[in-house]
Design an enzyme around this catalytic site. Sequence first.
Site, PDB file in Angstrom:
ATOM      1  N   GLU A   1       0.851  -1.200   0.000  1.00 55.22           N
ATOM      2  CA  GLU A   1       0.000   0.000   0.000  1.00 55.22           C
ATOM      3  C   GLU A   1       0.881   1.244   0.000  1.00 55.22           C
ATOM      4  O   GLU A   1       2.072   1.164   0.351  1.00 55.22           O
ATOM      5  CB  GLU A   1      -0.902  -0.020   1.245  1.00 55.22           C
ATOM      6  CG  GLU A   1      -1.816  -1.227   1.239  1.00 55.22           C
ATOM      7  CD  GLU A   1      -2.813  -1.239   2.397  1.00 55.22           C
ATOM      8  OE1 GLU A   1      -2.733  -0.351   3.273  1.00 55.22           O
ATOM      9  OE2 GLU A   1      -3.658  -2.147   2.400  1.00 55.22           O
ATOM     10  N   PRO A   2       0.319   2.401  -0.331  1.00 53.77           N
ATOM     11  CA  PRO A   2       1.154   3.607  -0.371  1.00 53.77           C
ATOM     12  C   PRO A   2       1.906   3.843   0.944  1.00 53.77           C
ATOM     13  O   PRO A   2       3.062   4.258   0.931  1.00 53.77           O
ATOM     14  CB  PRO A   2       0.142   4.723  -0.651  1.00 53.77           C
ATOM     15  CG  PRO A   2      -0.978   4.045  -1.372  1.00 53.77           C
ATOM     16  CD  PRO A   2      -1.048   2.653  -0.808  1.00 53.77           C
TER      17      PRO A   2
ATOM     18  N   GLY B   1       4.835  -0.727   2.976  1.00 53.07           N
ATOM     19  CA  GLY B   1       5.566  -1.583   2.050  1.00 53.07           C
ATOM     20  C   GLY B   1       6.238  -2.729   2.777  1.00 53.07           C
ATOM     21  O   GLY B   1       5.757  -3.864   2.770  1.00 53.07           O
TER      22      GLY B   1
ATOM     23  N   ILE C   1       1.749  -2.430  -8.054  1.00 50.78           N
ATOM     24  CA  ILE C   1       1.237  -3.773  -8.329  1.00 50.78           C
ATOM     25  C   ILE C   1       1.556  -4.186  -9.772  1.00 50.78           C
ATOM     26  O   ILE C   1       1.013  -3.622 -10.728  1.00 50.78           O
ATOM     27  CB  ILE C   1      -0.284  -3.852  -8.055  1.00 50.78           C
ATOM     28  CG1 ILE C   1      -0.595  -3.321  -6.650  1.00 50.78           C
ATOM     29  CG2 ILE C   1      -0.792  -5.278  -8.254  1.00 50.78           C
ATOM     30  CD1 ILE C   1       0.161  -3.986  -5.507  1.00 50.78           C
TER      31      ILE C   1
ATOM     32  N   GLU D   1       9.545  -7.876  -3.182  1.00 44.46           N
ATOM     33  CA  GLU D   1       9.549  -9.215  -2.572  1.00 44.46           C
ATOM     34  C   GLU D   1      10.431  -9.262  -1.339  1.00 44.46           C
ATOM     35  O   GLU D   1      11.174 -10.212  -1.116  1.00 44.46           O
ATOM     36  CB  GLU D   1      10.045 -10.253  -3.587  1.00 44.46           C
ATOM     37  CG  GLU D   1       9.165 -10.366  -4.798  1.00 44.46           C
ATOM     38  CD  GLU D   1       8.010 -11.308  -4.586  1.00 44.46           C
ATOM     39  OE1 GLU D   1       7.962 -11.984  -3.545  1.00 44.46           O
ATOM     40  OE2 GLU D   1       7.146 -11.355  -5.480  1.00 44.46           O
TER      41      GLU D   1
HETATM   42  P1  FAD Z   1       9.726   0.928   2.482  1.00 42.66           P
HETATM   43  O1  FAD Z   1       9.149  -0.227   3.216  1.00 42.66           O
HETATM   44  O2  FAD Z   1       9.190   2.281   2.782  1.00 42.66           O
HETATM   45  O3  FAD Z   1      11.298   0.924   2.704  1.00 42.66           O
HETATM   46  C1  FAD Z   1      12.147   2.063   2.431  1.00 42.66           C
HETATM   47  C2  FAD Z   1      13.562   1.701   2.883  1.00 42.66           C
HETATM   48  O4  FAD Z   1      13.559   1.465   4.302  1.00 42.66           O
HETATM   49  C3  FAD Z   1      14.080   0.423   2.228  1.00 42.66           C
HETATM   50  O5  FAD Z   1      15.440   0.557   1.938  1.00 42.66           O
HETATM   51  C4  FAD Z   1      13.890  -0.634   3.323  1.00 42.66           C
HETATM   52  O6  FAD Z   1      14.818  -1.704   3.221  1.00 42.66           O
HETATM   53  C5  FAD Z   1      14.121   0.189   4.572  1.00 42.66           C
HETATM   54  N1  FAD Z   1      13.445  -0.382   5.751  1.00 42.66           N
HETATM   55  C6  FAD Z   1      12.109  -0.574   5.945  1.00 42.66           C
HETATM   56  N2  FAD Z   1      11.880  -1.152   7.140  1.00 42.66           N
HETATM   57  C7  FAD Z   1      13.094  -1.363   7.703  1.00 42.66           C
HETATM   58  C8  FAD Z   1      13.536  -1.954   8.919  1.00 42.66           C
HETATM   59  N3  FAD Z   1      12.688  -2.495   9.812  1.00 42.66           N
HETATM   60  N4  FAD Z   1      14.872  -1.976   9.173  1.00 42.66           N
HETATM   61  C9  FAD Z   1      15.765  -1.475   8.283  1.00 42.66           C
HETATM   62  N5  FAD Z   1      15.422  -0.904   7.122  1.00 42.66           N
HETATM   63  C10 FAD Z   1      14.102  -0.862   6.825  1.00 42.66           C
HETATM   64  N6  FAD Z   1       3.978  -5.184  -4.223  1.00 42.66           N
HETATM   65  C11 FAD Z   1       2.872  -5.985  -4.341  1.00 42.66           C
HETATM   66  O7  FAD Z   1       2.112  -6.157  -3.397  1.00 42.66           O
HETATM   67  N7  FAD Z   1       2.587  -6.600  -5.529  1.00 42.66           N
HETATM   68  C12 FAD Z   1       3.365  -6.449  -6.633  1.00 42.66           C
HETATM   69  O8  FAD Z   1       3.069  -7.036  -7.687  1.00 42.66           O
HETATM   70  C13 FAD Z   1       4.525  -5.593  -6.552  1.00 42.66           C
HETATM   71  N8  FAD Z   1       5.273  -5.339  -7.661  1.00 42.66           N
HETATM   72  C14 FAD Z   1       6.255  -4.363  -7.592  1.00 42.66           C
HETATM   73  C15 FAD Z   1       6.890  -3.933  -8.767  1.00 42.66           C
HETATM   74  C16 FAD Z   1       7.827  -2.914  -8.720  1.00 42.66           C
HETATM   75  C17 FAD Z   1       8.426  -2.389  -9.987  1.00 42.66           C
HETATM   76  C18 FAD Z   1       8.199  -2.352  -7.472  1.00 42.66           C
HETATM   77  C19 FAD Z   1       9.238  -1.269  -7.391  1.00 42.66           C
HETATM   78  C20 FAD Z   1       7.592  -2.786  -6.314  1.00 42.66           C
HETATM   79  C21 FAD Z   1       6.606  -3.775  -6.347  1.00 42.66           C
HETATM   80  N9  FAD Z   1       5.893  -4.143  -5.201  1.00 42.66           N
HETATM   81  C22 FAD Z   1       4.798  -4.976  -5.296  1.00 42.66           C
HETATM   82  C23 FAD Z   1       6.135  -3.434  -3.935  1.00 42.66           C
HETATM   83  C24 FAD Z   1       7.387  -3.881  -3.194  1.00 42.66           C
HETATM   84  O9  FAD Z   1       7.192  -5.151  -2.646  1.00 42.66           O
HETATM   85  C25 FAD Z   1       7.714  -2.794  -2.151  1.00 42.66           C
HETATM   86  O10 FAD Z   1       8.241  -1.693  -2.861  1.00 42.66           O
HETATM   87  C26 FAD Z   1       8.706  -3.291  -1.100  1.00 42.66           C
HETATM   88  O11 FAD Z   1       8.106  -4.215  -0.240  1.00 42.66           O
HETATM   89  C27 FAD Z   1       9.286  -2.149  -0.275  1.00 42.66           C
HETATM   90  O12 FAD Z   1       8.277  -1.335   0.230  1.00 42.66           O
HETATM   91  P2  FAD Z   1       8.381   0.264   0.068  1.00 42.66           P
HETATM   92  O13 FAD Z   1       8.685   0.550  -1.356  1.00 42.66           O
HETATM   93  O14 FAD Z   1       7.171   0.847   0.673  1.00 42.66           O
HETATM   94  O15 FAD Z   1       9.658   0.677   0.896  1.00 42.66           O
END
Ligand code: FAD
Length: 387
Positions: free
Chosen positions: A132-133, A136, A162, A366
């Site tokens: 979700e926005p 993640g 997604i 993932e």
């Molecule tokens: P955030 O969770 O906001 O993380 C930002 C940074 O903080 C990252 O570097 C992360 O490692 C770090 N961080 C977060 N928490 C911690 C912690 N506890 N300790 C240390 N560091 C931390 N999602 C779906 O559901 N379905 C899909 O089909 C799908 N396809 C995708 C396709 C693309 C092209 C992309 C870019 C993403 C896709 N995703 C999908 C989403 C993807 O799984 C998320 O982007 C990912 O889980 C990271 O979430 P976020 O982008 O909100 O980053």
Amino acid sequence: MLDFVNLEADLDQEERMIRDTAREFVEEHVKPDIGEHFENGTFPKELIDEMGELGFYAPNLEGYGSPNVSETAYGLLMQELEAGDSGLRSMASVQGALVMYPIHAYGSEEQKEEWLPAMGRGEAIGCFGLTEPEHGSNPTAMETYAERDGDGYVLNGSKTWITNSPISDVAIVWARDRSAEDTPVRGFLVETDRDGVSTNKIDEKLSLRASITGEIGLNNVHVPEENVLPGVEGMKGPLSCLTQARYGIAWGAIGAARDCFEEARQYAKDRDQFGGPIGRFQLQQRKLAEMGTQITLAQLLAYRLAELKERGEMRPQHVSMSKRNNVRMARDQSRIAREMLGGNGITTDYSPMRHMANMETVYTYEGTHDIHTLVLGEEFTGIAAYQ
Ligand code: FAD
């Protein structure tokens, strides 16, 4: 193709056949114009049916038209697809591991019969809505919710990033069931033509450009009771799907790295500077030696992971280590390959920079590299360091 420790010797006939079919498909139908798709930010949609005909969607499942091939065969398939492009492997991963798998594992008989054969053939396309926005890395905090409404549920919320959502017929949406005690997460099969569903495309990507990515908006979307996945409740639902998809990524990333290696190896032999091929310089040989070694180590991990999965002994932590290591390896090595190609290396005429850009997504989706590090940290200390 790089197979330094002759892993091929242990493959059975079916595994070789699947690998060769995928390799040929990528050579003939993907490589010629994938650079153009990457530049234009388009997915080669005309390949979706053909990939279905060739059995590329979840062939490791049993029944409903799936041949139940070995986990090694499935891994090799992902490796060959990602040697083409991570966008192609993402398409097959989402369709197979993130949509067909949960329907197969947790769906009703009617849901299986309705979706699995059609999705296996590529006639229906699915997507997986977890992120979700505002949530993640921590999907447990999701805000998308479902509430009882007569004979079914009403869904509200939004999902983002997604893969395939703008071209999907159905989305598996993970949402909290507010009508039940403890608001468990449940999986809902949401046809994308239902009133209140929107699937806007995300256009600004500089990575995984040959893949369609979008949002899923849910505004008072009614779904009948029979669209709920009956066999699972809680975060186990989405997380178990992610384990399947990450297994494929651990294999797939090797394909991208191998393609970079082969491109760099050839370039080193063809490109002359200072009166002969750059491959005669020790600095260039060192790069190839390191690349070849790292790819071979990643292959060994992937083959072992397949054995564990086949025996039912693979744990999510094994997958975390493999996804984390092999994607980082591909990210690092694609950059070295890019470097070896000099100025030509920054164009789409060659694959390394495209793979390198793709790896930024694969490193992040993932479960980010950081999150898998914490999974392993917890495995080795017994202490969870997420919060
Ligand atoms: P955030 O969770 O906001 O993380 C930002 C940074 O903080 C990252 O570097 C992360 O490692 C770090 N961080 C977060 N928490 C911690 C912690 N506890 N300790 C240390 N560091 C931390 N999602 C779906 O559901 N379905 C899909 O089909 C799908 N396809 C995708 C396709 C693309 C092209 C992309 C870019 C993403 C896709 N995703 C999908 C989403 C993807 O799984 C998320 O982007 C990912 O889980 C990271 O979430 P976020 O982008 O909100 O980053």
